[in-house]
Scaffold this motif. Structure first.
Motif, short mmCIF file in Angstrom:
data_model
loop_
_atom_site.label_atom_id
_atom_site.label_comp_id
_atom_site.label_asym_id
_atom_site.label_seq_id
_atom_site.Cartn_x
_atom_site.Cartn_y
_atom_site.Cartn_z
N LEU A 227 0.84 -1.20 0.00
CA LEU A 227 0.00 0.00 0.00
C LEU A 227 0.88 1.25 0.00
O LEU A 227 0.59 2.24 -0.67
CB LEU A 227 -0.92 0.01 1.23
N LEU A 228 1.99 1.19 0.74
CA LEU A 228 2.91 2.33 0.78
C LEU A 228 3.55 2.55 -0.58
O LEU A 228 3.88 3.69 -0.96
CB LEU A 228 3.99 2.09 1.84
N GLN A 229 3.71 1.46 -1.33
CA GLN A 229 4.33 1.58 -2.64
C GLN A 229 3.40 2.25 -3.65
O GLN A 229 3.82 2.64 -4.73
CB GLN A 229 4.74 0.20 -3.16
N MET A 230 2.13 2.39 -3.30
CA MET A 230 1.18 3.01 -4.21
C MET A 230 1.37 4.53 -4.30
O MET A 230 0.79 5.18 -5.16
CB MET A 230 -0.26 2.70 -3.77
N VAL A 231 2.17 5.09 -3.39
CA VAL A 231 2.42 6.52 -3.42
C VAL A 231 3.49 6.83 -4.46
O VAL A 231 4.60 6.31 -4.36
CB VAL A 231 2.89 7.02 -2.02
N PRO A 232 3.19 7.65 -5.47
CA PRO A 232 4.19 7.96 -6.50
C PRO A 232 5.47 8.53 -5.92
O PRO A 232 5.45 9.21 -4.88
CB PRO A 232 3.47 9.00 -7.37
N ILE A 233 6.58 8.26 -6.54
CA ILE A 233 7.92 8.70 -6.14
C ILE A 233 8.34 8.06 -4.83
O ILE A 233 9.36 7.34 -4.77
CB ILE A 233 8.02 10.23 -6.06
N ALA A 234 7.57 8.29 -3.74
CA ALA A 234 7.91 7.68 -2.45
C ALA A 234 7.87 6.17 -2.56
O ALA A 234 8.58 5.46 -1.84
CB ALA A 234 6.96 8.16 -1.36
N GLY A 235 7.06 5.67 -3.50
CA GLY A 235 6.96 4.23 -3.70
C GLY A 235 8.27 3.61 -4.14
O GLY A 235 8.47 2.41 -4.00
N MET A 236 9.17 4.42 -4.69
CA MET A 236 10.49 3.92 -5.08
C MET A 236 11.23 3.35 -3.88
O MET A 236 11.82 2.27 -3.94
CB MET A 236 11.31 5.05 -5.71
N VAL A 237 11.20 4.09 -2.78
CA VAL A 237 11.91 3.68 -1.57
C VAL A 237 11.28 2.43 -0.99
O VAL A 237 11.95 1.44 -0.69
CB VAL A 237 11.91 4.80 -0.53
N PHE A 238 9.94 2.46 -0.84
CA PHE A 238 9.25 1.33 -0.26
C PHE A 238 9.35 0.10 -1.16
O PHE A 238 9.51 -1.02 -0.69
CB PHE A 238 7.78 1.68 -0.01
N GLY A 239 9.25 0.32 -2.48
CA GLY A 239 9.33 -0.79 -3.41
C GLY A 239 10.68 -1.47 -3.37
O GLY A 239 10.78 -2.70 -3.37
N ALA A 240 11.74 -0.67 -3.35
CA ALA A 240 13.09 -1.23 -3.31
C ALA A 240 13.31 -2.03 -2.03
O ALA A 240 13.85 -3.15 -2.06
CB ALA A 240 14.12 -0.11 -3.42
N PHE A 241 12.87 -1.48 -0.90
CA PHE A 241 13.08 -2.13 0.39
C PHE A 241 12.28 -3.42 0.51
O PHE A 241 12.82 -4.47 0.90
CB PHE A 241 12.71 -1.18 1.52
N THR A 242 10.98 -3.37 0.19
CA THR A 242 10.13 -4.55 0.37
C THR A 242 10.50 -5.66 -0.59
O THR A 242 10.52 -6.84 -0.21
CB THR A 242 8.64 -4.19 0.20
N ASN A 243 10.80 -5.33 -1.83
CA ASN A 243 11.19 -6.37 -2.79
C ASN A 243 12.51 -7.02 -2.40
O ASN A 243 12.67 -8.24 -2.49
CB ASN A 243 11.30 -5.78 -4.20
N ARG A 244 13.45 -6.20 -1.97
CA ARG A 244 14.76 -6.73 -1.56
C ARG A 244 14.61 -7.67 -0.36
O ARG A 244 15.15 -8.78 -0.34
CB ARG A 244 15.70 -5.59 -1.21
N SER A 245 13.83 -7.27 0.63
CA SER A 245 13.67 -8.08 1.84
C SER A 245 12.91 -9.37 1.52
O SER A 245 13.20 -10.43 2.09
CB SER A 245 12.94 -7.28 2.93
N MET A 246 11.95 -9.29 0.59
CA MET A 246 11.19 -10.49 0.24
C MET A 246 12.08 -11.52 -0.44
O MET A 246 12.04 -12.71 -0.10
CB MET A 246 10.02 -10.13 -0.67
N ILE A 247 12.89 -11.09 -1.40
CA ILE A 247 13.78 -12.02 -2.09
C ILE A 247 14.83 -12.57 -1.13
O ILE A 247 15.21 -13.74 -1.21
CB ILE A 247 14.45 -11.35 -3.30
#
Length: 279
Positions: A227-247
């Motif tokens: 849900l946090l990744q749905m925020v434009p631009i700020a989603g870059m940070v959340f997307g990078a962090f959550t995807n990295r931690s998941m993998i």
């Protein structure tokens, strides 16, 4: 210098994995919170994203049947093993199983680091547009998750071209995204693999009726973090962090579960060798 794979060494490595399995029986606060807002997620998630999520069922089903488009490049992994262990000819997945555990671990850690960085880059890229690019993130992340586990399977000498190995991969993915009860149940199922049971194939395939749970538990990981990744631009940070931690979590799971299988097989081979010498 490669450490000799004595029985004591293998048992010590196995105890490390056993302790890791015990640690999996608890959930981090982040994960507990992440399982709460799914009704809200259903309400705020646009239909085109929900369609993407529903397609995961077809993706996972295709993967089990044929391996889909996520098959690992065996040669790349075998070459890395060959570099780590030049004294053994590593030309096939079966021959990879003869490589010392320490060499397998080194290559596995490289796979985890490489794919985690790739996941972070991909999460940041799809996080730029927030809600509108999130739809692309979901199937791509699933594909990277499956490929990561396949790479690790090859690393420990197991061929993901075999259907039952792909089932083990799906179960590993499910383990990485399950709650406490789910993890315990999956470990009981995987005992068939760990014990190298002769009934393994029939029993594991009979459990396929529950593979759809993988998608449900996998989706749970998106929770409020996505849900946090749905925020434009700020989603870059959340997307990078959550995807990295998941993998990273998925790679760690594959590392431990495949390593456990290989150690138990090596211990069995040593016991058989000693029995033959005695006789």
């Amino acid at each position: 210098m490669v450490i000799p794979e004595t029985r004591e060494y293998l048992l010590n490595e196995l105890s490390v994995i056993d302790n890791w399995e015990k640690d999996q029986k608890g959930l981090w606060f982040w994960d507990k919170i992440g399982r709460l807002p799914f009704k809200m997620l259903d309400k705020v998630t646009p239909s085109f994203i929900q369609k993407k999520i529903s397609h995961l069922l077809d993706e996972v089903g295709s993967f089990i049947q044929s391996g889909g488009k996520y098959l690992s490049n065996d040669k790349t992994i075998l070459n890395k093993l060959q570099i780590q262990c030049p004294d053994i000819m590593v030309t096939t997945v079966d021959s990879a199983g003869k490589v010392p555990i320490a060499c397998m671990d080194t290559v596995c850690e490289d796979i985890q680091k490489t794919n985690s960085k790739l996941a972070a880059f991909q999460g940041a890229t799809t996080g730029i547009g927030g809600l509108f690019t999130l739809a692309a993130d979901i199937p791509v992340l699933l594909g990277l998750s499956l490929k990561t586990l396949q790479d690790i399977a090859v690393c420990y000498g197991y061929d993901p071209n075999n259907r039952e190995e792909r089932i083990f991969i799906i179960k590993s993915l499910q383990f990485a995204t399950s709650d406490i009860v789910g993890k315990e149940a999956i470990l009981n199922e995987l005992a068939l693999f760990f014990n190298n049971s002769s009934n393994r194939k029939d029993e594991v395939i009979s459990q396929l009726q529950g593979w759809r749970e993988v998608v449900a538990t996998y989706r749970d990981q998106f929770g409020w973090k996505k849900l946090l990744q749905m925020v434009p631009i700020a989603g870059m940070v959340f997307g990078a962090f959550t995807n990295r931690s998941m993998i990273q979590d998925i790679a760690e799971t594959g590392h431990m579960l495949y390593k456990k299988r290989r150690i138990l097989e090596k211990l069995g081979e040593q016991a058989q060798h000693q029995e033959n010498e005695y006789n």
